[in-house]
Design an enzyme around this catalytic site. Structure first.
Site, PDB file in Angstrom:
ATOM      1  N   ASN A  59     -22.345  -0.064 -16.765  1.00 13.15           N
ATOM      2  CA  ASN A  59     -22.337  -0.439 -15.347  1.00 13.15           C
ATOM      3  C   ASN A  59     -21.145   0.285 -14.726  1.00 13.15           C
ATOM      4  O   ASN A  59     -20.004  -0.088 -14.963  1.00 13.15           O
ATOM      5  CB  ASN A  59     -22.185  -1.962 -15.219  1.00 13.15           C
ATOM      6  CG  ASN A  59     -21.970  -2.392 -13.771  1.00 13.15           C
ATOM      7  OD1 ASN A  59     -22.175  -1.602 -12.835  1.00 13.15           O
ATOM      8  ND2 ASN A  59     -21.544  -3.628 -13.578  1.00 13.15           N
ATOM      9  N   LYS A  70     -20.241   0.431 -11.696  1.00 12.97           N
ATOM     10  CA  LYS A  70     -19.658  -0.224 -10.512  1.00 12.97           C
ATOM     11  C   LYS A  70     -19.457   0.820  -9.406  1.00 12.97           C
ATOM     12  O   LYS A  70     -20.271   1.732  -9.283  1.00 12.97           O
ATOM     13  CB  LYS A  70     -18.373  -0.953 -10.905  1.00 12.97           C
ATOM     14  CG  LYS A  70     -18.597  -1.871 -12.120  1.00 12.97           C
ATOM     15  CD  LYS A  70     -17.471  -2.797 -12.419  1.00 12.97           C
ATOM     16  CE  LYS A  70     -17.831  -3.653 -13.631  1.00 12.97           C
ATOM     17  NZ  LYS A  70     -16.824  -4.631 -13.978  1.00 12.97           N
ATOM     18  N   HIS A 107     -24.353  -9.908 -10.779  1.00 13.66           N
ATOM     19  CA  HIS A 107     -23.076  -9.586 -11.427  1.00 13.66           C
ATOM     20  C   HIS A 107     -21.976 -10.473 -10.826  1.00 13.66           C
ATOM     21  O   HIS A 107     -22.000 -10.766  -9.628  1.00 13.66           O
ATOM     22  CB  HIS A 107     -22.734  -8.105 -11.222  1.00 13.66           C
ATOM     23  CG  HIS A 107     -21.588  -7.681 -12.080  1.00 13.66           C
ATOM     24  ND1 HIS A 107     -20.285  -7.918 -11.728  1.00 13.66           N
ATOM     25  CD2 HIS A 107     -21.546  -7.082 -13.289  1.00 13.66           C
ATOM     26  CE1 HIS A 107     -19.487  -7.470 -12.689  1.00 13.66           C
ATOM     27  NE2 HIS A 107     -20.224  -6.952 -13.645  1.00 13.66           N
ATOM     28  N   GLU A 160     -19.140  -9.855  -9.853  1.00 16.20           N
ATOM     29  CA  GLU A 160     -18.452  -9.289  -8.682  1.00 16.20           C
ATOM     30  C   GLU A 160     -19.280  -9.490  -7.415  1.00 16.20           C
ATOM     31  O   GLU A 160     -18.723  -9.630  -6.323  1.00 16.20           O
ATOM     32  CB  GLU A 160     -18.141  -7.801  -8.952  1.00 16.20           C
ATOM     33  CG  GLU A 160     -17.006  -7.671  -9.966  1.00 16.20           C
ATOM     34  CD  GLU A 160     -17.061  -6.458 -10.867  1.00 16.20           C
ATOM     35  OE1 GLU A 160     -17.791  -5.506 -10.550  1.00 16.20           O
ATOM     36  OE2 GLU A 160     -16.376  -6.477 -11.910  1.00 16.20           O
ATOM     37  N   GLU A 181     -21.375 -12.524 -19.199  1.00 12.36           N
ATOM     38  CA  GLU A 181     -20.123 -11.846 -18.887  1.00 12.36           C
ATOM     39  C   GLU A 181     -19.087 -12.875 -18.416  1.00 12.36           C
ATOM     40  O   GLU A 181     -19.073 -13.240 -17.229  1.00 12.36           O
ATOM     41  CB  GLU A 181     -20.341 -10.814 -17.778  1.00 12.36           C
ATOM     42  CG  GLU A 181     -21.336  -9.732 -18.132  1.00 12.36           C
ATOM     43  CD  GLU A 181     -21.086  -8.446 -17.353  1.00 12.36           C
ATOM     44  OE1 GLU A 181     -20.945  -7.403 -17.986  1.00 12.36           O
ATOM     45  OE2 GLU A 181     -21.020  -8.494 -16.108  1.00 12.36           O
ATOM     46  N   GLY A 226     -12.791  -6.428 -17.077  1.00 11.68           N
ATOM     47  CA  GLY A 226     -11.770  -5.509 -16.577  1.00 11.68           C
ATOM     48  C   GLY A 226     -10.350  -5.951 -16.891  1.00 11.68           C
ATOM     49  O   GLY A 226      -9.388  -5.410 -16.347  1.00 11.68           O
ATOM     50  N   SER A 282     -14.864  -6.244 -21.143  1.00  9.92           N
ATOM     51  CA  SER A 282     -13.907  -5.455 -21.932  1.00  9.92           C
ATOM     52  C   SER A 282     -14.468  -4.997 -23.284  1.00  9.92           C
ATOM     53  O   SER A 282     -13.745  -4.925 -24.276  1.00  9.92           O
ATOM     54  CB  SER A 282     -12.595  -6.227 -22.128  1.00  9.92           C
ATOM     55  OG  SER A 282     -11.984  -6.477 -20.876  1.00  9.92           O
TER      56      SER A 282
HETATM   57  P1  13P Z   1     -15.486  -4.122 -18.205  1.00 10.54           P
HETATM   58  O1  13P Z   1     -16.194  -3.565 -19.419  1.00 10.54           O
HETATM   59  O2  13P Z   1     -14.738  -3.099 -17.432  1.00 10.54           O
HETATM   60  O3  13P Z   1     -14.668  -5.332 -18.563  1.00 10.54           O
HETATM   61  O4  13P Z   1     -16.639  -4.639 -17.214  1.00 10.54           O
HETATM   62  C1  13P Z   1     -17.630  -5.451 -17.699  1.00 10.54           C
HETATM   63  C2  13P Z   1     -18.665  -5.589 -16.666  1.00 10.54           C
HETATM   64  O5  13P Z   1     -18.445  -6.212 -15.635  1.00 10.54           O
HETATM   65  C3  13P Z   1     -19.958  -4.920 -16.882  1.00 10.54           C
HETATM   66  O6  13P Z   1     -20.912  -5.328 -15.961  1.00 10.54           O
END
Ligand code: 13P
Length: 253
Positions: free
Chosen positions: A9, A11, A95, A97, A167, A173, A213
């Site tokens: 992903n 982003k 997601h 976010e 997640e 992140g 992560s």
């Molecule tokens: P990270 O791997 O950067 O922690 O992000 C995970 C994520 O949100 C994937 O959708």
């Protein structure tokens, strides 16, 4: 037997030229890794040019969000048919976010899920708790509520299109991964919830990815767990080398 599923992903990262270059490099690196599914979820602007590169290869293409309406006055939004005709196979729905920064509630996400299963797109439906909820021992309840409301009205055959990504928000992140035990526990719970809502067969065939992560050094221990069927990878999917490394690991398991 559930096929492992490794997804990146991106982003809000990568311009069109950067995306196309990544896709070219990826396709040439992974031609021989065919034992599991590989997906990149790229920005909207890169969908069409990246599709031109990955079509016919073992790399699938996904978007990161979608609106539930077919068309209309929704400035800045994108519809399922726009994604389908741009060459998308998958779309991420819910997601954290989107939930956190763009106010997407379980009810809104339910509308998106009800829409997406009417199309050829395959959804990756994201769930996960924030740190306070984990500390309060609320993880299972929160995840169950996200699933019950988010998937309300979906039939058993709709469910066959769905992948769930667990997640934990505190692991995204941050460099802090859920331990394989923590992740496995929630994945088992998700399977129990699906079994109660549908049946055992559907629960056993549902693929559940872990995200938060994930990187080349923790991929093996996570993917070795019985109920972890793949990974949804943010930061570590942005470099071809580390993404390919994780793909190779999944292929060996
Ligand atoms: P990270 O791997 O950067 O922690 O992000 C995970 C994520 O949100 C994937 O959708």
């Amino acid at each position: 037997m559930r096929r492992k599923f490794i997804a990146g992903n991106w982003k809000m990262n990568k311009t069109v030229p950067e995306s196309v270059q990544f896709a070219r490099d990826l396709v040439s690196e992974i031609e021989t890794y065919t034992h599991h599914d590989i997906l990149i979820c790229v920005p909207f602007t890169a969908l069409v040019p990246v599709h031109d590169v990955v079509k016919g290869s073992n790399v699938k293409l996904g978007a990161q969000n979608m609106h539930y309406a077919d068309s209309g006055a929704y400035t800045g939004e994108i519809s399922a048919s726009m994604l389908e005709t741009a060459g998308c196979d998958y779309v991420i729905i819910g997601h954290s976010e989107r939930r956190q920064y763009f106010g997407e509630t379980n009810e809104i996400l339910n509308k998106k899920m009800l829409k997406v299963v009417q199309t050829a797109l395959l959804p990756i439906f994201c769930v996960g708790e924030v740190l306070e909820q984990r500390k309060a021992g609320d993880t299972e309840r929160v995840v169950e509520e996200q699933i019950r409301t988010g998937l309300q009205g979906l039939s058993a055959s709709d469910l066959s299109k769905v992948t769930i990504a667990y997640e934990p928000v505190w692991a995204i992140g941050t460099g802090e991964t859920a331990t394989p035990d923590q992740a496995e526990e929630v994945h088992k719970h998700i399977r129990r919830v699906i079994k109660n809502l549908y049946d055992e067969n559907i629960a056993n065939t549902l693929r559940i990815q872990y995200g938060g992560s994930v990187n080349p050094s923790n991929t093996v221990e996570l993917l070795q767990r019985a109920d972890i069927d793949g990974a949804l990878i943010g930061g570590a999917s942005l470099k071809v080398e580390s993404f390919v490394e994780m793909i190779k690991i999944a292929d060996r398991l």
